[in-house]
Scaffold this motif. Structure first.
Motif, PDB file in Angstrom:
ATOM      1  N   GLU A  93       0.742 -91.141  -5.290  1.00  0.00           N
ATOM      2  CA  GLU A  93      -0.641 -90.869  -4.913  1.00  0.00           C
ATOM      3  C   GLU A  93      -1.206 -89.764  -5.813  1.00  0.00           C
ATOM      4  O   GLU A  93      -0.594 -88.701  -5.975  1.00  0.00           O
ATOM      5  CB  GLU A  93      -0.725 -90.435  -3.447  1.00  0.00           C
ATOM      6  CG  GLU A  93      -2.141 -90.308  -2.917  1.00  0.00           C
ATOM      7  CD  GLU A  93      -2.846 -91.660  -2.849  1.00  0.00           C
ATOM      8  OE1 GLU A  93      -4.087 -91.667  -2.935  1.00  0.00           O
ATOM      9  OE2 GLU A  93      -2.157 -92.706  -2.731  1.00  0.00           O
ATOM     10  N   PHE A  94      -2.368 -90.030  -6.394  1.00  0.00           N
ATOM     11  CA  PHE A  94      -2.987 -89.083  -7.314  1.00  0.00           C
ATOM     12  C   PHE A  94      -3.094 -87.684  -6.703  1.00  0.00           C
ATOM     13  O   PHE A  94      -3.545 -87.517  -5.576  1.00  0.00           O
ATOM     14  CB  PHE A  94      -4.375 -89.587  -7.713  1.00  0.00           C
ATOM     15  CG  PHE A  94      -5.147 -88.640  -8.584  1.00  0.00           C
ATOM     16  CD1 PHE A  94      -4.661 -88.267  -9.825  1.00  0.00           C
ATOM     17  CD2 PHE A  94      -6.360 -88.113  -8.161  1.00  0.00           C
ATOM     18  CE1 PHE A  94      -5.372 -87.398 -10.639  1.00  0.00           C
ATOM     19  CE2 PHE A  94      -7.082 -87.248  -8.963  1.00  0.00           C
ATOM     20  CZ  PHE A  94      -6.585 -86.888 -10.210  1.00  0.00           C
ATOM     21  N   ALA A  95      -2.633 -86.689  -7.467  1.00  0.00           N
ATOM     22  CA  ALA A  95      -2.706 -85.267  -7.113  1.00  0.00           C
ATOM     23  C   ALA A  95      -1.758 -84.862  -5.991  1.00  0.00           C
ATOM     24  O   ALA A  95      -1.789 -83.708  -5.552  1.00  0.00           O
ATOM     25  CB  ALA A  95      -4.133 -84.849  -6.765  1.00  0.00           C
ATOM     26  N   ALA A 142       3.430 -92.198 -12.667  1.00  0.00           N
ATOM     27  CA  ALA A 142       1.994 -92.114 -12.930  1.00  0.00           C
ATOM     28  C   ALA A 142       1.190 -92.255 -11.647  1.00  0.00           C
ATOM     29  O   ALA A 142       1.618 -92.931 -10.707  1.00  0.00           O
ATOM     30  CB  ALA A 142       1.575 -93.201 -13.920  1.00  0.00           C
ATOM     31  N   PRO A 143       0.000 -91.638 -11.587  1.00  0.00           N
ATOM     32  CA  PRO A 143      -0.855 -91.783 -10.405  1.00  0.00           C
ATOM     33  C   PRO A 143      -1.243 -93.239 -10.153  1.00  0.00           C
ATOM     34  O   PRO A 143      -1.462 -94.005 -11.096  1.00  0.00           O
ATOM     35  CB  PRO A 143      -2.097 -90.946 -10.759  1.00  0.00           C
ATOM     36  CG  PRO A 143      -1.642 -89.992 -11.807  1.00  0.00           C
ATOM     37  CD  PRO A 143      -0.594 -90.725 -12.585  1.00  0.00           C
ATOM     38  N   ARG A 144      -1.337 -93.577  -8.910  1.00  0.00           N
ATOM     39  CA  ARG A 144      -1.766 -94.916  -8.497  1.00  0.00           C
ATOM     40  C   ARG A 144      -3.295 -94.926  -8.502  1.00  0.00           C
ATOM     41  O   ARG A 144      -3.948 -94.897  -7.453  1.00  0.00           O
ATOM     42  CB  ARG A 144      -1.207 -95.219  -7.112  1.00  0.00           C
ATOM     43  CG  ARG A 144      -1.316 -96.665  -6.651  1.00  0.00           C
ATOM     44  CD  ARG A 144      -0.829 -96.816  -5.230  1.00  0.00           C
ATOM     45  NE  ARG A 144       0.586 -96.497  -5.060  1.00  0.00           N
ATOM     46  CZ  ARG A 144       1.046 -95.392  -4.465  1.00  0.00           C
ATOM     47  NH1 ARG A 144       0.201 -94.495  -3.977  1.00  0.00           N
ATOM     48  NH2 ARG A 144       2.347 -95.171  -4.350  1.00  0.00           N
ATOM     49  N   THR A 160      -0.044 -86.852 -14.944  1.00  0.00           N
ATOM     50  CA  THR A 160      -0.734 -86.323 -13.768  1.00  0.00           C
ATOM     51  C   THR A 160      -2.218 -86.677 -13.766  1.00  0.00           C
ATOM     52  O   THR A 160      -2.887 -86.506 -12.751  1.00  0.00           O
ATOM     53  CB  THR A 160      -0.597 -84.790 -13.691  1.00  0.00           C
ATOM     54  OG1 THR A 160      -1.059 -84.214 -14.918  1.00  0.00           O
ATOM     55  CG2 THR A 160       0.855 -84.397 -13.463  1.00  0.00           C
ATOM     56  N   CYS A 161      -2.730 -87.177 -14.885  1.00  0.00           N
ATOM     57  CA  CYS A 161      -4.137 -87.541 -14.981  1.00  0.00           C
ATOM     58  C   CYS A 161      -4.330 -89.008 -14.605  1.00  0.00           C
ATOM     59  O   CYS A 161      -3.511 -89.861 -14.957  1.00  0.00           O
ATOM     60  CB  CYS A 161      -4.645 -87.300 -16.402  1.00  0.00           C
ATOM     61  SG  CYS A 161      -6.377 -87.754 -16.660  1.00  0.00           S
ATOM     62  N   LYS A 166      -7.103 -83.143 -16.866  1.00  0.00           N
ATOM     63  CA  LYS A 166      -5.805 -83.820 -16.907  1.00  0.00           C
ATOM     64  C   LYS A 166      -4.909 -83.421 -15.725  1.00  0.00           C
ATOM     65  O   LYS A 166      -3.815 -83.956 -15.573  1.00  0.00           O
ATOM     66  CB  LYS A 166      -5.081 -83.507 -18.218  1.00  0.00           C
ATOM     67  CG  LYS A 166      -5.757 -84.053 -19.469  1.00  0.00           C
ATOM     68  CD  LYS A 166      -5.559 -85.537 -19.624  1.00  0.00           C
ATOM     69  CE  LYS A 166      -6.063 -86.032 -20.968  1.00  0.00           C
ATOM     70  NZ  LYS A 166      -5.832 -87.479 -21.176  1.00  0.00           N
ATOM     71  N   ARG A 167      -5.363 -82.477 -14.911  1.00  0.00           N
ATOM     72  CA  ARG A 167      -4.635 -82.010 -13.719  1.00  0.00           C
ATOM     73  C   ARG A 167      -3.296 -81.384 -14.078  1.00  0.00           C
ATOM     74  O   ARG A 167      -2.250 -81.674 -13.502  1.00  0.00           O
ATOM     75  CB  ARG A 167      -4.472 -83.130 -12.699  1.00  0.00           C
ATOM     76  CG  ARG A 167      -5.763 -83.635 -12.115  1.00  0.00           C
ATOM     77  CD  ARG A 167      -6.636 -82.521 -11.523  1.00  0.00           C
ATOM     78  NE  ARG A 167      -5.957 -81.694 -10.545  1.00  0.00           N
ATOM     79  CZ  ARG A 167      -6.008 -81.912  -9.240  1.00  0.00           C
ATOM     80  NH1 ARG A 167      -6.717 -82.929  -8.771  1.00  0.00           N
ATOM     81  NH2 ARG A 167      -5.372 -81.098  -8.414  1.00  0.00           N
TER      82      ARG A 167
END
Length: 362
Positions: free
Chosen positions: A311-313, A293-295, A272-273, A211-212
């Motif tokens: 951007e994710f992470a 939310a992450p793209r 974050t996931c 889930k980061r």
């Protein structure tokens, strides 16, 4: 004559997205029994008490009701040993409930292909060595059985375009897509979470390694003046929150009354996931909130009007999004939860499955 419907779900021992979707599904089929491997009523939603729940022999092993992931190595065989007698069975799965045998048509609603089988390097990170080793030992044979079981369904449904792609890659099946719904009562009781003042950023996600959670912790460190609230329990929670900063509050599992309070008093919602779909943006939108939310992945299926992408992470983009997110509208609208739309589409899939089953086995 109305066909008889039965429901199957991997495990009923958590208050997570899959169980929330099953509650929405069950609300449309009041007489449907629910079949599952393990049922722990105190650990999942009360809505299931309105149905007859048939649990497997694993439910008699008390420790498994608290640590159900330990049953993964025998889950497929346990499902395959069961046979559900109904005109149509709807299997809600992110695991192996679609391995169950049925006397009638079978519809599989896939939240995600079983992660421990098809993404073991991601899902099993952080689990006890005995569980991860046992899962890896049985995985090659289990993957073969899993493909056979999924391909025997009359209709396969994916919860997002991302999941549809994975189903195509893993099983060679062209699944239809039906976005899920959340069975969260907006008008239910509200109970505060102690020690928090309104205006926090809430992150409703279970603390699992994939889930980061590390990204959430890093963002909280970058914005010490912002209060972050993490909701949800899981086997990795203690380890993951060990070095969290003081402005990140992890409260573990909460009931719906506390969840409603969190949504009503948050300034924004944060994920974050890279979810397979994710119910949180639906629930947030129903409370007038924007979800950061992450793209990525299934989150791309959501209405852009209710999501602030990053951007994710990327901790930097996440922190900027927290600074710039649109404030709450104050407008509650249960239509964002999508229950009526979901049930209508599921009923059409059931009708189609009956036609396919009659044609193939007529």
């Amino acid at each position: 004559m109305t066909p008889s419907v039965a429901l199957a779900h991997d495990v009923l021992a958590a208050r997570a997205g899959g169980e929330r979707v099953l509650a929405a599904l069950a609300s449309g089929f009041a007489d449907a029994p629910i079949h599952t491997l393990i049922y722990e009523p105190n650990a999942t939603f009360n809505e299931f008490e309105r149905h007859t729940v048939h649990a497997s022999w694993l439910n008699r092993i008390t420790p498994l009701r608290r640590r159900y992931r330990a049953a993964l190595p025998v889950a497929a065989l346990t499902w395959a040993a069961r046979c559900i007698d109904a005109d149509v069975t709807v299997c809600s799965t992110s695991g192996l409930s679609h391995h169950v045998r049925t006397t009638g048509a079978r519809v599989v609603y896939c939240h995600t292909p079983a992660r421990w089988l098809h993404q073991p390097e991601l899902y099993l990170d952080g689990f006890p060595r005995t569980v991860s080793t046992a899962a890896r030992v049985v995985s090659p044979l289990a993957r073969r059985f899993d493909r056979t079981a999924m391909r025997s369904a009359d209709i396969v449904i994916a919860n997002s375009q991302q999941t549809r792609t994975e189903i195509q890659d893993i099983y060679g099946i062209d699944a239809r897509v039906i976005a899920p719904a959340s069975f969260l009562d907006l008008e239910g009781p509200v109970r505060p979470i102690r020690g928090l003042a309104p205006g926090f950023v809430v992150s409703p996600m279970r603390p699992l390694a994939y889930k980061r959670f590390d990204v959430l912790i890093a963002a909280a460190r970058r914005r010490p003046e912002v209060t972050f609230l993490q909701i949800g329990d899981g086997p990795h929670r203690t380890a993951l929150v060990a070095d969290a900063p003081a402005n990140l509050h992890s409260v573990g599992g909460v009931d719906d009354a506390q969840l409603r309070w969190a949504y009503r008093n948050a300034r924004a919602v944060l994920l974050t996931c890279a979810e397979d779909f994710g119910l949180v943006p639906l629930e947030a939108a129903a409370h007038g909130l924007t979800t950061i939310a992450p793209r990525a992945r299934g989150l791309l299926d959501h209405d852009p009007a209710v999501v602030h992408p990053y951007e994710f992470a990327s901790v930097g983009e996440l922190v900027t999004a927290v600074d710039d997110v649109v404030p709450p509208t104050g407008v509650f609208d249960s239509r964002h939860l999508g229950v009526d739309r979901f049930l209508e589409e599921i009923r059409r899939a059931i009708d189609d499955a009956l036609v396919v089953n009659n044609r193939d086995h007529g």
